[in-house]
Scaffold this motif. Structure first.
Motif, PDB file in Angstrom:
ATOM      1  N   ARG A 110       0.861  -1.175   0.000  1.00 44.97           N
ATOM      2  CA  ARG A 110       0.000   0.000   0.000  1.00 44.97           C
ATOM      3  C   ARG A 110       0.901   1.228   0.000  1.00 44.97           C
ATOM      4  O   ARG A 110       1.679   1.434   0.936  1.00 44.97           O
ATOM      5  CB  ARG A 110      -0.899  -0.020   1.229  1.00 44.97           C
ATOM      6  CG  ARG A 110      -1.889   1.115   1.294  1.00 44.97           C
ATOM      7  CD  ARG A 110      -2.873   0.855   2.417  1.00 44.97           C
ATOM      8  NE  ARG A 110      -2.209   0.548   3.672  1.00 44.97           N
ATOM      9  CZ  ARG A 110      -2.841   0.102   4.751  1.00 44.97           C
ATOM     10  NH1 ARG A 110      -4.138  -0.128   4.699  1.00 44.97           N
ATOM     11  NH2 ARG A 110      -2.187  -0.138   5.865  1.00 44.97           N
ATOM     12  N   GLU A 111       0.822   1.979  -1.064  1.00 43.94           N
ATOM     13  CA  GLU A 111       1.706   3.112  -1.321  1.00 43.94           C
ATOM     14  C   GLU A 111       3.150   2.592  -1.368  1.00 43.94           C
ATOM     15  O   GLU A 111       3.443   1.666  -2.101  1.00 43.94           O
ATOM     16  CB  GLU A 111       1.503   4.197  -0.264  1.00 43.94           C
ATOM     17  CG  GLU A 111       0.096   4.807  -0.292  1.00 43.94           C
ATOM     18  CD  GLU A 111      -0.117   5.858   0.761  1.00 43.94           C
ATOM     19  OE1 GLU A 111       0.792   6.036   1.622  1.00 43.94           O
ATOM     20  OE2 GLU A 111      -1.172   6.498   0.762  1.00 43.94           O
ATOM     21  N   GLU A 112       4.044   3.171  -0.589  1.00 43.52           N
ATOM     22  CA  GLU A 112       5.439   2.742  -0.626  1.00 43.52           C
ATOM     23  C   GLU A 112       5.784   1.769   0.491  1.00 43.52           C
ATOM     24  O   GLU A 112       6.855   1.183   0.493  1.00 43.52           O
ATOM     25  CB  GLU A 112       6.368   3.959  -0.540  1.00 43.52           C
ATOM     26  CG  GLU A 112       6.231   4.915  -1.715  1.00 43.52           C
ATOM     27  CD  GLU A 112       6.577   4.244  -3.037  1.00 43.52           C
ATOM     28  OE1 GLU A 112       7.440   3.343  -3.045  1.00 43.52           O
ATOM     29  OE2 GLU A 112       5.969   4.612  -4.058  1.00 43.52           O
ATOM     30  N   LYS A 113       4.911   1.584   1.444  1.00 44.41           N
ATOM     31  CA  LYS A 113       5.181   0.704   2.569  1.00 44.41           C
ATOM     32  C   LYS A 113       4.602  -0.669   2.287  1.00 44.41           C
ATOM     33  O   LYS A 113       3.411  -0.805   2.032  1.00 44.41           O
ATOM     34  CB  LYS A 113       4.569   1.285   3.846  1.00 44.41           C
ATOM     35  CG  LYS A 113       4.938   0.511   5.093  1.00 44.41           C
ATOM     36  CD  LYS A 113       4.347   1.170   6.324  1.00 44.41           C
ATOM     37  CE  LYS A 113       4.724   0.407   7.588  1.00 44.41           C
ATOM     38  NZ  LYS A 113       4.161   1.035   8.810  1.00 44.41           N
ATOM     39  N   PRO A 114       5.417  -1.711   2.322  1.00 46.02           N
ATOM     40  CA  PRO A 114       4.886  -3.044   2.031  1.00 46.02           C
ATOM     41  C   PRO A 114       3.977  -3.533   3.146  1.00 46.02           C
ATOM     42  O   PRO A 114       4.141  -3.206   4.318  1.00 46.02           O
ATOM     43  CB  PRO A 114       6.144  -3.911   1.907  1.00 46.02           C
ATOM     44  CG  PRO A 114       7.168  -3.194   2.727  1.00 46.02           C
ATOM     45  CD  PRO A 114       6.873  -1.740   2.575  1.00 46.02           C
ATOM     46  N   VAL A 115       3.009  -4.365   2.760  1.00 40.84           N
ATOM     47  CA  VAL A 115       2.085  -4.965   3.715  1.00 40.84           C
ATOM     48  C   VAL A 115       2.793  -6.130   4.398  1.00 40.84           C
ATOM     49  O   VAL A 115       3.370  -7.001   3.731  1.00 40.84           O
ATOM     50  CB  VAL A 115       0.804  -5.433   3.015  1.00 40.84           C
ATOM     51  CG1 VAL A 115      -0.125  -6.125   3.993  1.00 40.84           C
ATOM     52  CG2 VAL A 115       0.110  -4.254   2.352  1.00 40.84           C
ATOM     53  N   GLU A 116       2.757  -6.138   5.717  1.00 44.49           N
ATOM     54  CA  GLU A 116       3.408  -7.203   6.469  1.00 44.49           C
ATOM     55  C   GLU A 116       2.541  -8.461   6.401  1.00 44.49           C
ATOM     56  O   GLU A 116       1.425  -8.493   6.925  1.00 44.49           O
ATOM     57  CB  GLU A 116       3.601  -6.775   7.923  1.00 44.49           C
ATOM     58  CG  GLU A 116       4.347  -7.781   8.763  1.00 44.49           C
ATOM     59  CD  GLU A 116       5.782  -7.983   8.315  1.00 44.49           C
ATOM     60  OE1 GLU A 116       6.324  -9.068   8.563  1.00 44.49           O
ATOM     61  OE2 GLU A 116       6.349  -7.054   7.701  1.00 44.49           O
TER      62      GLU A 116
END
Length: 988
Positions: A474-480
């Protein structure tokens, strides 16, 4: 209860390693710095010192080999596929995939690996990885490859031969060719003078390279091209394509698209600027325009090829009008036009294939492909249709039907690639399931595991431990995502325990799940039986272990240790209403802890009576049923323990420290021996059946040393090295003849088999094999649809199974099965020789039996099985009383019971039947007796009345009118009675 601590070792002499020839041995300089440890005891033995220290064997007092013998190992994991899309043959029967320094040829219909073309190693030390492949415009049965070592190779894939090698001494990244330029290929290369400046304007260049060799190097193995023409300098390239007309060449790099007119090569490139960095490129198959996809998910169509260029200025950058499509939230990784040019396919990180209709802008989707799309290729089918071949990031190839937009088939090998760099290397799920002969290994997605077969080295199935949507970041932060940290198989093979966790974030609390699965023998699948949420609260599960195989009347237990300091035992609670196995569920049985210490490891004794719990500073033994503390082991040699295992059939306990290994005698509660390594010990793997165990030490980054021990001696029975370190390892075979048979996952995420007698599995297609003899799949004809495939079209039998295995696979010789399952021959090659060895050929003299005399004119209706009792063919005289009794029984129970049918009287002398009723129904047509036509019989109405009192004349046919029910077959017992019956039988 006070802990029982043992410090004194057993007072017994321990043998040390015997000295080897002096020219192969050197002393360890690091070990000589110890206090008195660098000296060897006289007589080759070391006893307990006066100060009470236990006997210790260190690498300083043992010879260290300069070159340890390497341990045999094989990797079952292929290198990640190239980002270059696969290409198809002209008829679409095969497709070529780039994997490392080789080209793998797969059959389109079956996905079977047909052949592998491997490039020779570079003599300059450069990487020989193949980066691009195209079909040769001069010959459709040849391919051209470009490598990072600067070589262009021409292959004949039908004969699996290398025809020519051209060296341009520059790393090649992309290749393209066209029929209009048959003697040339176009390539993007990196400049050797500036290898690190990828963003510089002159970091790379585009060349036109001749496929003909120069006269000076025509006789050498590696030749030089006769002509190399530079077209211009570009940034580090991301794509290269040529127009269908062959007049335009487009290269993409950075934020620019470089366009060159091939009709005027000296004009150079015209630069067109894109708002965002271009990631992929595709040319329209009919018209002269191209499409690009950028890192922000925008697709642009460029119609700038025919724009007039009035002023030619060096370095001039232009902007042009483009048409754009936007759906992707992240970078577009691949683009491809359909063959008619009406649709555009795009894929990326979202794992969704998007089909764009160009004239309307409408789109369709093929979602949930399982992994990000990396490449897209299009091929024609045998029925004049199209299929889309999608290359996923986890090395899976998926075929999508263009007519239904559904996945028709998919092919994958071992998918063992970490999904992102944040994946933890501390926890790697790895287990062996003997019941199905499979390994349970990690998958490309951290929430799943794979089942790898021993025999075929292929993926059998994939189990999703933690259901996830597998959405992109989501956006630039990966989903954990959820991660499977550990798997454990019960000794019986009926249960599997797994631990999956999800890390906590600012707005999300972490999750820990203990799941227990039951093996379904009928479906050969793992079925979720019990899920336990947060079994140790908010803390992680540090270790778990199943109890040994239970005896009759015993229960199975599972022990877990957590960060909360608790040691919990779980048992299976059976449902009284359901008596089937596996219908119960698992519940907590007991829990205990020791002060405030955190247990890091737990293991069971072979008989299931004791639990060894490692608490760091000491190891404690507990009664498995009552949780009563029995004893505690501590020693100054191992100040901090990480794990402990029962060895020597439960008599000894091996405790692993940071660099120490201590073996305790449980009966005498004393140190049997200790071993100190100059390198960290990162794993101890005990043998599941015998007394041996192996330890792994990390000698250097990317290198391990493996020591084999037995509980009776501190001397390693064998020391070898591996060119990698293992994140996790298990013993996968219990053959006592093999000292080492391990399977593990390396630090670079490869699944390997390690052992003394490990051999590579010779899978079909792993070598360069010609495919000229292979019949290409042909479209079925109408004749084949009706009558099936001709027997003459069957492929010839393999000589390998007939010649090689005929001697081995006999009824008295079972040596063919005395090999590990993953090294044995395929079952298809063993079946025919084995069955033929049990059968005997029929003697030749029994094939054609002589025909008996006098029987030539008789018709043979069927073959009679002589094993069944049949009537004799001899003429037997039948008494009149027998005939009369049969006739009376027939008239009583058969004819008289049905009044609607006429009754009959039978005269055994004349074999003539006369109707007893004056009127009978008339039979139309001709009767059939056993399939033979007979003469039509006269109806009773046409018979004169005077014939009733007079004896009947001789007739040819028996006038019997029977009901329309099936008649019984005439008995052969009546063949020899009466001449009139014999004459009637002439009709049959």
């Amino acid at each position: 209860m006070a802990a029982s601590t043992s410090h004194e070792p057993q007072d017994a002499s321990l043998p040390l390693s015997s000295s080897s020839p002096p020219e192969k041995i050197r002393k360890s300089k690091k070990g000589s710095k110890g206090k008195g440890k660098g000296k060897e005891a006289s007589g080759g033995q070391r006893k307990r010192s006066a100060g009470g220290k236990p006997s210790t064997a260190t690498l300083s007092n043992h010879p260290v080999y300069e070159d340890d013998p390497p341990l045999d190992w094989i990797s079952l994991t292929d290198a990640p596929p190239s980002q270059s899309p696969p290409i198809f043959t002209q008829d679409g029967s095969y497709y070529f995939v780039l994997v490392g320094s080789s080209v793998k040829i797969f059959a389109t219909s079956t996905g079977q690996l047909v052949s592998t073309l491997s490039a020779p190693s570079s003599t300059t030390g450069a990487s020989s990885e193949i980066t691009s492949v195209v079909l040769n415009p001069l010959n459709i049965f040849q391919i051209i490859t470009g490598s990072l070592d600067g070589t262009i190779r021409i292959w004949d894939y039908l004969d699996a031969t290398l025809i020519r090698t051209l060296d341009i001494a520059q790393p090649i990244h992309h290749l393209c060719a066209h029929d209009k330029h048959q003697d040339f290929v176009f390539a993007t290369v990196s400049r050797p003078s500036k290898p690190t400046k990828k963003l510089a304007e002159d970091a790379s260049s585009v060349l036109r390279i001749s496929l003909k060799a120069a006269d000076a190097s025509a006789q050498s193995a590696v030749q030089k091209p006769s002509d190399i023409t530079p077209l211009g300098k570009i940034r580090f390239p991301t794509g290269l394509a040529i127009s269908p007309s062959g007049n335009w060449l487009v290269a993409t790099a950075g934020h620019k698209a470089y366009v060159a007119n091939l009709l005027i090569i000296k004009s150079g490139f015209t630069k067109y600027v894109s708002p965002d960095r271009i990631n992929c490129l595709a040319f329209h198959p009919v018209e002269d325009y191209f499409a690009t996809g950028d890192v922000k998910g925008i697709i642009r169509l460029w119609y700038c090829l025919h724009e007039p260029t009035n002023v030619k200025v060096a370095g001039l950058e232009k902007k042009t009008q483009t048409a754009s499509f936007h759906w992707h939230a992240h970078a577009v990784s691949s683009l491809a036009f359909t063959s008619n040019g009406a649709y555009l396919l795009s894929g990326g990180e979202e794992s969704v294939l998007v089909i764009w209709q160009l004239h309307s802008g409408k789109k369709e989707f093929v979602p949930r492909l399982g992994a990000p799309i990396q490449t897209i290729s299009i091929t024609k089918t045998l029925h004049a249709g199209e299929e889309y071949l999608l290359g996923l990031k986890d090395a899976t190839f998926v075929f999508v039907s263009a007519s239904t937009l559904r996945i028709s088939r998919s092919y994958s090998r071992v998918k063992l690639f970490p999904s992102d760099n944040s994946s933890s290397s501390k926890y790697v799920p790895l287990a062996v399931h003997p019941s199905s002969s499979t390994f349970i290994i990690p998958s490309s997605h951290p929430s799943s595991v794979q089942m790898l077969s021993f025999a075929s080295s292929k993926i059998v199935s994939e189990l999703e431990i933690s259901p996830s949507n597998r959405v992109s970041r989501r956006e630039e932060k990966p989903v954990e995502p959820s991660r499977v940290e550990c798997t454990e198989i019960s000794p019986s093979g009926d249960w599997m325990a797994s631990i999956d966790t999800r890390a906590s974030t600012e707005d999300f609390q972490g999750e820990v799940y203990l799941k227990i699965w039951h093996w379904d023998q009928r479906t050969s699948l793992w079925i979720l039986n019990t899920r336990i949420d947060r079994p140790h609260g908010l803390h992680k599960i540090l270790a778990m272990s199943f109890s040994p195989r239970p005896r009759a009347g015993q229960e199975s237990y599972l022990v877990t240790t957590g960060g909360d300091g608790a040691v919990k035992t779980w048992r299976l609670r059976s449902d009284r209403e359901k008596s089937q196995e596996g219908e119960g569920f698992w519940i907590a049985r007991s829990s205990f802890s020791f002060r405030n210490e955190v247990p890091s490891h737990v293991s069971w004794s072979p008989d299931g009576s004791l639990l060894a719990v490692t608490f760091g500073t000491h190891v404690s033994l507990y009664d498995a049923l009552t949780n009563i503390h029995r004893t505690t082991f501590t020693s100054p040699e191992c100040r901090h323990a990480y794990m402990s295992h029962f060895v020597g059939r439960g008599r000894f306990l091996a405790v692993q420290g940071k660099q120490e290994l201590v073996v305790w005698d449980i009966v005498s509660r004393s140190v049997r021996w200790s071993y100190t390594s100059s390198h960290p010990i990162y794993n101890v793997v005990p043998h599941p059946e015998n007394d041996n165990f192996a330890i792994f030490t990390s000698t250097a980054p990317g290198r391990s040393r493996v020591h084999s021990f037995s509980p009776s001696s501190s001397k390693p029975s064998k020391t070898t090295y591996l060119p990698f370190t293992l994140l996790n390892a298990v013993w996968y075979t219990s053959k006592p003849a093999s000292s080492l048979s391990l399977a593990g996952v390396t630090q670079d995420w490869r699944f390997v088999l390690v052992g003394d007698d490990v051999k590579a599995l010779e899978e079909e297609g792993t070598l360069a094999t010609g495919i000229k003899s292979r019949s290409l799949p042909q479209r079925r004809t109408l004749f084949q649809d009706i009558f099936g495939k001709s027997i003459f079209d069957q492929p010839p039998a393999s000589d390998f199974s007939a010649a090689t295995l005929q001697q081995k696979a006999g009824p008295d010789d079972h040596t063919v099965f005395d090999v590990p399952p993953h090294l044995s021959a395929p079952v298809e090659s063993l079946f025919d020789p084995l069955i033929m060895s049990f059968l005997r050929l029929r003697p030749a003299e029994q094939e054609h039996l002589p025909m008996q005399e006098g029987r030539e004119d008789e018709d043979v209706v069927m073959e009679v099985d002589t094993s069944e009792p049949v009537a004799s063919s001899r003429f037997t005289k039948i008494e009149a009383k027998e005939i009369e009794s049969l006739v009376s029984v027939f008239q009583t129970y058969s004819l008289q019971s049905t009044p609607s049918f006429p009754s009959f009287s039978f005269d055994y002398q004349s074999f003539a039947a006369a109707p007893s009723h004056p009127k009978t129904p008339q039979m139309n047509g001709v009767r059939k007796v056993n399939g033979v036509h007979s003469k039509p019989s006269l109806t009773p109405s046409k018979v004169p009345q005077s014939t009733k009192s007079k004896p009947p004349k001789q007739v040819d046919v028996v006038n019997v009118v029977s009901p329309p029910s099936p008649e019984p077959t005439p008995s052969p017992m009546l063949n020899g009675i009466g001449k009139k019956r014999k004459k009637a039988l002439d009709y049959f």
